[in-house]
Motif scaffolding. Sequence first.
Motif: not given
Lengths: 359, 359
Positions: A300, B355, B333, B18, A298, B346, A313-317, A296, B349-350, B331, A327, B342, B353, B357-358
């Motif tokens: 960008y 997701l 970020l 978030w 993501m 995101i 784990k949701l990772v947003v980069l 998970r 987007d989540i 999570v 992580d 932005k 998808k 719960k995040f």
Amino acid sequence: MKHAYVAIMAGGIGSRFWPASREETPKQFLDILGTGQSLLKSTFDRFKKIVPLSNIYILTNERYRDLVKKQLPKLKDDQIIGEPMRRNTAPCVAYFAFKIQQLDPQAQLIIAPSDHLVLKPKEFRKTIKTAVYYTAGNDDLVTLGIRPVRPDTGYGYIQYLDDSEEGGTYRVKTFTEKPGLSLAKTFLESGDFLWNSGIFIWKAKTILESFEKHLPEIYDNFFRGIDKYNSEKEASFIKKAYSTCPNISIDFGIMEKANNVRVIPASFGWSDLGTWSSLYEHYEKDYYSNAVSGKRVMVYDAANCMVMAPDDKLVVLQGLDNYIIVDTEDVLLIFEKTEEQKIKEITDDIKRKKLGKFL
Amino acid sequence: MKHAYVAIMAGGIGSRFWPASREETPKQFLDILGTGQSLLKSTFDRFKKIVPLSNIYILTNERYRDLVKKQLPKLKDDQIIGEPMRRNTAPCVAYFAFKIQQLDPQAQLIIAPSDHLVLKPKEFRKTIKTAVYYTAGNDDLVTLGIRPVRPDTGYGYIQYLDDSEEGGTYRVKTFTEKPGLSLAKTFLESGDFLWNSGIFIWKAKTILESFEKHLPEIYDNFFRGIDKYNSEKEASFIKKAYSTCPNISIDFGIMEKANNVRVIPASFGWSDLGTWSSLYEHYEKDYYSNAVSGKRVMVYDAANCMVMAPDDKLVVLQGLDNYIIVDTEDVLLIFEKTEEQKIKEITDDIKRKKLGKFL
């Protein structure tokens, strides 16, 4: 191959891969490439196709015995050799040579790290066999040299004499420590330099003679246990022997001094996976050259990153270029790939701050 | 101040923060400034010194009732007004006005967000009192305008007529949406523009008349429950009323249309803490201007970053400039501060998808 015995060395702590690699579970026990199995298991599987399973030994720190058992359940207990403390590679090789020599006076030893990558196992097998055949009839120390494909400054180099071929092996002229970039380029162009893989093949008898000659202190130290190997007294003897043993590598203690060293130039898609960058090189990458482990993640506007995160784990980069992001449950590392050699200093810092539980 | 009633609006989901702010625990319930208490609690404490505790109401989504109760245990149950769904600020204000008007026909209302920063509470109290005194004798809608200290493009602006002073209030000429930078600079230089704080003071009677005039649909909607407020029938009536109520803000629906709007220019160290950048501005910073929340964050060669991590997580940062790094249990970020607008995309987007719960 019934006289060929493999020692897979799995005692390292993989500190350069912190925080993915931890003192409790070092790199070799991790599926760091995302192949579905640990590096140790991959190394074991590679050798299983070369020698009888009963001839494969894992040399590791005693604290990792249960980890090895769990990952390689087919091994018998006495195929896991636990070292009581970390003493680099020379003591470990001497111990193994004494122990196996007693079980089989004709023994040939294959010494290999547990945490390397081999992309062409067929070619690997062929090379090992060449080495085993050669050392069966010669009292030489054989090492595998990898034909370099780039001027890597992270490897040691081995120079060989082009006109000295015998049974696929060549006489080694010099060992060179990690060179600077311009020197590495010269090495690459010259064509007679190889990367030092740290994989060795020799008769137990030959390496023991080399210890006697070049590292007599270590030889004597382990010779004292000659009546204790493969008996109930081995463990307690080894504990004492290690405590008084100097800390030295087989490369520095023997290979660089001996004059009976030969090398087999080989190309089996090798990497020592010694740095995050080298791991990154071997990872599958997305369109923007990000290597991602984690289900998970993501990404960008990020490029050339190495990302490792737990699958849940949701990772947003966003916006990173050329970074390592690792992580774990209790540690997060964000580091420039070009600065990764400094991670060692960071872990020293962490130790100083008495945060050792994070190492 | 016994006729002054406060509505602290705490129904937002804080999506711009978030992943620190989550749907289950939005920004106003977090100690996002690291002061030791949540923004809601700070807001509550501020008003406790102005009006009797029994005159303070929290308007929030029904799902957050227990959170409010836990953070403000001194409140009685009927001081927490649960909205059945999110309908922006106008319906919420109308509901509160009808309900309080019935309890106290002389009621004056103070409407305030729960998640703003006020650095000078004394000055804040003084300003609120000025507004309460003024509206006691005037059927005007009063809003607090903050004297701008920089050409901020993240705030709406209020232009006032300099020669219209009366009891500390000024006639409002225009409301302006978030301006571009050059316009914001012009506003700042002109001296007669203020930041729109979203804090309002008026008599219940006055605002209800304004609803009747400018938002008759909402007025009628809540007027229908005139015999149900403060009774057992209130909850089920409100549930129905909200479901048919338009979604509109009090600014857009009334303030920008009414001609009896007055503003009090004020300077009480205010921020709406509406973005990571504005939060960053108000954080204590290290020598390299990093704002760090988390007890085990180690920063090397990084600058101008906003870092938030759990106290028990070791975070090692190297080489970043001007990034937001927020790590939570599930999570992570990593985002450029300049690109934070932005983050909304995101989170969309989540959602896409699945997701959620995040979030």
